[in-house]
Design an enzyme around this catalytic site. Sequence first.
Site, short mmCIF file in Angstrom:
data_model
loop_
_atom_site.label_atom_id
_atom_site.label_comp_id
_atom_site.label_asym_id
_atom_site.label_seq_id
_atom_site.Cartn_x
_atom_site.Cartn_y
_atom_site.Cartn_z
N ALA A 135 -32.92 31.84 123.73
CA ALA A 135 -33.19 30.95 122.60
C ALA A 135 -34.36 31.45 121.75
O ALA A 135 -34.30 31.41 120.52
CB ALA A 135 -33.46 29.54 123.10
N VAL A 151 -14.65 30.42 111.70
CA VAL A 151 -14.38 31.57 110.84
C VAL A 151 -13.24 32.40 111.41
O VAL A 151 -13.15 32.62 112.62
CB VAL A 151 -15.65 32.42 110.68
CG1 VAL A 151 -15.34 33.74 109.99
CG2 VAL A 151 -16.69 31.64 109.90
N GLU A 189 -30.01 28.27 138.44
CA GLU A 189 -30.17 26.84 138.16
C GLU A 189 -28.96 26.04 138.63
O GLU A 189 -29.11 24.95 139.20
CB GLU A 189 -30.45 26.64 136.66
CG GLU A 189 -31.83 27.18 136.29
CD GLU A 189 -32.17 27.16 134.81
OE1 GLU A 189 -33.36 27.10 134.49
OE2 GLU A 189 -31.25 27.23 133.98
N ASP A 195 -27.16 35.86 119.75
CA ASP A 195 -26.27 36.56 120.68
C ASP A 195 -25.25 37.45 119.98
O ASP A 195 -24.63 38.31 120.62
CB ASP A 195 -25.53 35.54 121.56
CG ASP A 195 -26.44 34.90 122.59
OD1 ASP A 195 -27.59 35.35 122.72
OD2 ASP A 195 -26.01 33.96 123.28
N GLY A 232 -26.19 27.35 116.19
CA GLY A 232 -26.98 27.43 117.41
C GLY A 232 -28.44 27.60 117.05
O GLY A 232 -28.85 27.31 115.92
N PHE A 233 -29.24 28.09 117.98
CA PHE A 233 -30.67 28.25 117.70
C PHE A 233 -30.89 29.17 116.50
O PHE A 233 -31.73 28.89 115.64
CB PHE A 233 -31.38 28.83 118.92
CG PHE A 233 -31.50 27.85 120.06
CD1 PHE A 233 -32.30 26.72 119.92
CD2 PHE A 233 -30.83 28.06 121.25
CE1 PHE A 233 -32.42 25.81 120.96
CE2 PHE A 233 -30.95 27.15 122.30
CZ PHE A 233 -31.74 26.03 122.16
N GLY A 288 -22.42 29.51 112.33
CA GLY A 288 -22.95 29.13 113.63
C GLY A 288 -24.23 28.33 113.49
O GLY A 288 -25.14 28.70 112.76
#
Lengths: 424, 424
Positions: A321, A83, A175, A304, A17-18, A15
């Site tokens: 994040a 994966v 949002e 996460d 991501g952040f 992964g």
Amino acid sequence: MTNSELAFPRVVIVGAGFAGLAVAKKLANQALRVTLIDRHNYHLFQPLLYQVATAELTASEIAVPIRHILKKAQNIEVILDAVNDVDTQNQLVTTESGKQLPYDYLVLAAGARHSYFGHDQWERFAPGLKTIEDAHLIKNRILSAFERAEVEADPELRQALLTFVIVGGGPTGVELAGAVAEIARKSMAHEFRHISPELARIILVDAGPRVLAAFDEKLSRKALADLKSLGVEVLTNTPVEGIDELTVRLGDHNIASETVIWAAGVQASPAAQWLGIKAERGNHIPVDDNMNVAGFDNIFAIGDTASFIPAGSDRPLPGVAAVAKQQGHFVGKFIRAKVLGNKPPLFRYRDYGSMATIGRNKAVVWLNGWRITGFPGWLLWSVVHIYYLIGFPNRFLVAFNWFWNYLTSQRSVRLIFGIEKTKS
Amino acid sequence: MTNSELAFPRVVIVGAGFAGLAVAKKLANQALRVTLIDRHNYHLFQPLLYQVATAELTASEIAVPIRHILKKAQNIEVILDAVNDVDTQNQLVTTESGKQLPYDYLVLAAGARHSYFGHDQWERFAPGLKTIEDAHLIKNRILSAFERAEVEADPELRQALLTFVIVGGGPTGVELAGAVAEIARKSMAHEFRHISPELARIILVDAGPRVLAAFDEKLSRKALADLKSLGVEVLTNTPVEGIDELTVRLGDHNIASETVIWAAGVQASPAAQWLGIKAERGNHIPVDDNMNVAGFDNIFAIGDTASFIPAGSDRPLPGVAAVAKQQGHFVGKFIRAKVLGNKPPLFRYRDYGSMATIGRNKAVVWLNGWRITGFPGWLLWSVVHIYYLIGFPNRFLVAFNWFWNYLTSQRSVRLIFGIEKTKS
């Protein structure tokens, strides 16, 4: 590769991501052989994804190719794959394309998808927002609803097409609701001949007592007032009981709506199943103070994917994040220390605050105990998000788009494209 | 609508490309009821579509919502739909969604798709470039080929993944070949660990004796030299005899390639079939000096849909933006004159020139008998294309992207997304 490089320990990071990217950056040009695997070829700046779904930004403005970010890290290879499984006995990661990647250290940072709390059949009618594809699907639905309403003769169906329901009153839901309201009230004004997009209904539904429940009550109330000033109807204490093609079923009444967006729950990737361990609620993997998975001292879970409860607390850190990044940095440093035989670092989460924007000049910010709202909050939100984007071009392009939208209310990305144009 | 407005003649325009949009603009706020129908919600600036396919621009930078362009034209309604058939007897257009649109005047400006000259089975392996979806598909294939090569162990397959064949040496083929070469040689450099993208083969194939056959021979030769300096292999007099998953079959040899792009032929939309008339080669509808379709004095065909041979010439005007726009303006004026009973205008095509870009500082321009190449040609090409884009934001964003790419060779849109990631 030299002989000594061939002896370097192998790290596989799942992964980008952040969380995963933060690990990789800490391991760049170290005495390690690192493989970073992701199912996309880009790192996505998730906090602005709702603006791709609402036609304000394009995907490329908030995403950067992973291998471009890590171009100078000669010890890191980037693989576009996913994966399938992990063989913890032989320390091998199996990928969808059938590769086997050996590891000495494994970092699971595989993120999360939305969760329908056991009602997966709702997904077709109420997509969630996690990927660029999700964002395009949601954008297509929103824009198509106005197009279809313009040519719809049946007044009931026309109203259903002009009714947008957002489920979930967290930051993403708030949002999205604000942005859809601005599309209808501002960006689309005067462009149709048979409908008034300004009269669209935007309804934000939450099962709990208030929106932005993770913020303090004052900011919650301010966000509610901001939403109302944009003409968003907010229904709190209202669990959703059913969603189908035309209807959102609530406790005591139904809403006829063709466009429903799901922003209510997430569920971690199946990383726990790869390891064959029992996950917690939401499929998160419990980890200790070193982000270590119990029973595997060379496997870490972060972001996460993980559930980490700091000492002295009774709640896991939130799936944001800042947590993912800090955990990633920590695991990177931890692996370096282990390999070099140095004293390992200690993880301590620093909570700098949280923020959400509702619309032009409307945001709520909680910063080290300070509350900032209205124009100053909105400006701070904008500056922080531009600062955290990767690379000058993206920062510049996003800033320009916001500036232009601020001046004109125009959204430059109002294109319906891709495979699925409408639900039917 | 007032009673007098209800008596205004109805005009239906099919297609909002350069031709259809030009008609609509001429009819804006006239004593006419105009319906503009298109299968997309945007007008696309086709000449830059190859840059979306090659990761330099995003789709939204070269497309604008049709209804936004015509916002102030109160007499024009824009419909997102496609045409199924035309009932010329009762003067009705039938749409895919089942609507019937009555017309007094009908303008067919429905564009063209690529044509495989009877080999439709090649499309799967060699997509053409006409729509945003096409551009995303081609971009995904190009970027995925590098990603797959990076993890491919078989050297033959790896070479096939790093071999790109572009079929057709017209402006689109030349521009694509140059851009793919720049991606491989510049943008991707140093980002892979197991392959050298700089070593990719880019092969441009054409059945005729030279590239850019519509330009004069000197410019053709210059384009060829520019392509070679970028490392593009150019095979002229080489008809393609077969394309499958792994191979492009030429006369005397085969090329193993996973990524083939079709830029060789176009075929008009089925407008001739809607009218039940016999079309010319490429399905174009022959029209007279007023762009009128023989036998229907209230039906016009323009742009790629039509085939118009000017008096004194033996060849139809080419399928380029300038022709489409000028025909559109003419038909708009012609309909206005007819409705008002004024003297109709005369159509006279003005050929301002033609241009194609091969890469950074490399372009060929033919302008009123002048030949301009190299940096001045490239600069002129850039300025003209930015000038013709619609709206300040798109002009600004495209200019910024080109400027940034000029400085850094970076392409900001290198994301693989959408449904189809690879052929398999």
